[in-house]
Design a protein around this motif. Structure first.
Motif, PDB file in Angstrom:
ATOM      1  N   ASN A 161     -48.287  34.523 -12.937  1.00  0.00           N
ATOM      2  CA  ASN A 161     -48.532  35.176 -14.212  1.00  0.00           C
ATOM      3  C   ASN A 161     -47.365  36.015 -14.715  1.00  0.00           C
ATOM      4  O   ASN A 161     -47.546  37.137 -15.203  1.00  0.00           O
ATOM      5  N   ALA A 162     -46.167  35.483 -14.581  1.00  0.00           N
ATOM      6  CA  ALA A 162     -44.981  36.152 -15.091  1.00  0.00           C
ATOM      7  C   ALA A 162     -43.887  35.120 -15.312  1.00  0.00           C
ATOM      8  O   ALA A 162     -43.889  34.054 -14.695  1.00  0.00           O
ATOM      9  N   ASP A 163     -42.950  35.446 -16.227  1.00  0.00           N
ATOM     10  CA  ASP A 163     -41.797  34.570 -16.387  1.00  0.00           C
ATOM     11  C   ASP A 163     -40.758  34.916 -15.324  1.00  0.00           C
ATOM     12  O   ASP A 163     -40.998  35.775 -14.473  1.00  0.00           O
ATOM     13  N   ILE A 164     -39.592  34.265 -15.350  1.00  0.00           N
ATOM     14  CA  ILE A 164     -38.639  34.478 -14.260  1.00  0.00           C
ATOM     15  C   ILE A 164     -37.962  35.848 -14.324  1.00  0.00           C
ATOM     16  O   ILE A 164     -37.294  36.247 -13.375  1.00  0.00           O
ATOM     17  N   LEU A 211     -47.331  37.199 -18.125  1.00  0.00           N
ATOM     18  CA  LEU A 211     -47.912  36.118 -18.900  1.00  0.00           C
ATOM     19  C   LEU A 211     -49.390  36.018 -18.522  1.00  0.00           C
ATOM     20  O   LEU A 211     -49.773  36.414 -17.414  1.00  0.00           O
ATOM     21  N   PRO A 212     -50.227  35.471 -19.389  1.00  0.00           N
ATOM     22  CA  PRO A 212     -51.634  35.284 -19.013  1.00  0.00           C
ATOM     23  C   PRO A 212     -51.775  34.180 -17.978  1.00  0.00           C
ATOM     24  O   PRO A 212     -50.846  33.396 -17.742  1.00  0.00           O
ATOM     25  N   ALA A 213     -52.930  34.120 -17.364  1.00  0.00           N
ATOM     26  CA  ALA A 213     -53.204  33.031 -16.420  1.00  0.00           C
ATOM     27  C   ALA A 213     -53.232  31.707 -17.168  1.00  0.00           C
ATOM     28  O   ALA A 213     -53.633  31.631 -18.332  1.00  0.00           O
ATOM     29  N   GLY A 217     -57.624  11.857 -15.179  1.00  0.00           N
ATOM     30  CA  GLY A 217     -58.083  12.210 -13.842  1.00  0.00           C
ATOM     31  C   GLY A 217     -57.166  13.160 -13.090  1.00  0.00           C
ATOM     32  O   GLY A 217     -57.474  13.535 -11.959  1.00  0.00           O
ATOM     33  N   GLN A 218     -56.045  13.577 -13.711  1.00  0.00           N
ATOM     34  CA  GLN A 218     -55.077  14.452 -13.063  1.00  0.00           C
ATOM     35  C   GLN A 218     -55.137  15.849 -13.684  1.00  0.00           C
ATOM     36  O   GLN A 218     -55.315  16.001 -14.895  1.00  0.00           O
ATOM     37  N   GLU A 219     -54.943  16.867 -12.844  1.00  0.00           N
ATOM     38  CA  GLU A 219     -55.007  18.243 -13.344  1.00  0.00           C
ATOM     39  C   GLU A 219     -53.727  18.605 -14.102  1.00  0.00           C
ATOM     40  O   GLU A 219     -52.618  18.395 -13.613  1.00  0.00           O
ATOM     41  N   ILE A 220     -53.914  19.153 -15.291  1.00  0.00           N
ATOM     42  CA  ILE A 220     -52.806  19.634 -16.106  1.00  0.00           C
ATOM     43  C   ILE A 220     -53.005  21.132 -16.347  1.00  0.00           C
ATOM     44  O   ILE A 220     -54.062  21.562 -16.814  1.00  0.00           O
ATOM     45  N   ALA A 221     -51.970  21.914 -16.019  1.00  0.00           N
ATOM     46  CA  ALA A 221     -51.989  23.359 -16.244  1.00  0.00           C
ATOM     47  C   ALA A 221     -51.271  23.660 -17.555  1.00  0.00           C
ATOM     48  O   ALA A 221     -50.281  22.999 -17.899  1.00  0.00           O
ATOM     49  N   TYR A 222     -51.758  24.654 -18.276  1.00  0.00           N
ATOM     50  CA  TYR A 222     -51.132  24.976 -19.556  1.00  0.00           C
ATOM     51  C   TYR A 222     -51.462  26.412 -19.969  1.00  0.00           C
ATOM     52  O   TYR A 222     -52.464  26.990 -19.557  1.00  0.00           O
ATOM     53  N   TYR A 223     -50.573  26.981 -20.773  1.00  0.00           N
ATOM     54  CA  TYR A 223     -50.814  28.271 -21.407  1.00  0.00           C
ATOM     55  C   TYR A 223     -51.416  28.030 -22.782  1.00  0.00           C
ATOM     56  O   TYR A 223     -51.001  27.120 -23.504  1.00  0.00           O
TER      57      TYR A 223
END
Length: 303
Positions: free
Chosen positions: A21-24, A29-31, A39-45
């Motif tokens: 939950n943070a940039d570099i 950043l939010p979760a 069928g595949q997990e995609i993560a996104y903001y």
């Protein structure tokens, strides 16, 4: 022994917190949210809110990277005025990494299906580096007669590759920063993308090494660079069929993908507009977020 075990546990806990939950640069950043695509997990903001009738702004990161790296500092700024969705593309970040022969069309197909599953039909599309290649290819295909892809309203290409085959990526000695094994590799990679080397502190290098290890994406990036099919996916003359309003935004000091490529993109896409971001290398959205966001907002506010 107890002391050593305790120290190890503390370091692991610290690393886990350090990466989440943070940039570099360590800015919060939010979760991320998660969905399944093919069928595949995609993560996104998913940040901010679109005004009535306004498009969603969809962001695609570059090769060997992830959303919180390429766009982290720009996301809160963009989210003040837009609903912003920034994906970890398939094979990257916290998204799934199936063992497949990755190519540009893989990313295009996953983007189309993500938009369908999320019900996003009114959107602007922004891509950085390889994400720009994907965004341009997606836009070109969506505008083709008979396409069922949701069509973007506007296109933004940030230091994009893909007009021609990028030999510096698709080579046997591609940059070590894409498949890192040491903190030193991370520093080498950061030096390749930053103009202002003072950004590359010990903390930033450690943070990026942690996120890179957590991403566990070396097989996916290697599969892409080793896939001969990618060499047939350059846009070339097909770029002329991208008829939606397009902004080409470029780091003026980009040595990885020089400004000449941006100029070529702007010439190839009808009525595309080229804007350079001074004192920036390959990722203006990371190195110069204020200037980058202004360029984007100025473009999106044009009638």
């Amino acid at each position: 022994m107890k002391t050593i075990l305790c120290l190890a546990a503390c370091l692991l806990a610290s690393s886990a917190a350090f990466a989440q939950n943070a940039d570099i640069f360590g800015r919060p950043l939010p979760a991320q949210k998660h969905t399944r695509v093919f069928g595949q997990e995609i993560a996104y903001y998913d940040m901010g809110a679109a005004k009535a009738g306004e498009p969603v702004l969809v962001l695609l990161h570059g090769y060997g990277s992830q959303a919180d790296v390429d766009f982290g500092p720009s996301l809160p700024l963009l989210a003040k005025h837009y609903r912003v969705i920034a994906l970890d593309q398939i094979g990257a970040g916290q998204s799934a990494k199936p063992l497949i022969a990755y190519r540009v069309q893989t990313y295009v197909d996953f983007l189309a299906e993500f938009l369908r599953t999320q019900g996003i039909m009114h959107f602007d599309l922004l891509g950085e580096s390889l994400g720009g290649w994907t965004a341009a290819a997606y836009a070109q295909q969506s505008l083709t007669s008979g396409s069922t892809f949701p069509k973007p309203t506007r296109l933004i290409l940030e230091d994009a590759v893909g007009l021609t085959v990028p030999e510096n990526v698709l080579s046997s000695n591609a940059g070590v920063h894409f498949s890192v094994s040491t903190v030193g590799d991370v520093v080498t990679g950061l030096r390749a993308v930053f103009y202002n080397k003072s950004w590359i502190t010990e903390e930033v290098a450690r943070r990026r090494f942690i996120t890179k290890l957590a991403a566990d994406d070396a097989m996916a990036t290697s599969a892409f660079t080793g896939n001969p099919a990618v060499r047939g996916e350059a846009l070339g003359e097909k770029a002329s069929s991208i008829t939606i309003p397009t902004l080409v935004v470029w780091g003026a000091q980009d040595t990885l993908v020089p400004i000449a490529t941006g100029q070529a993109f702007a010439k190839a896409i009808p009525q595309a507009r080229l804007v350079t971001v001074d004192e920036s290398g390959h990722i203006p959205s990371l190195e110069q977020p204020q200037k980058f966001v202004k360029a984007v907002e100025d473009f999106l506010s044009m009638k």
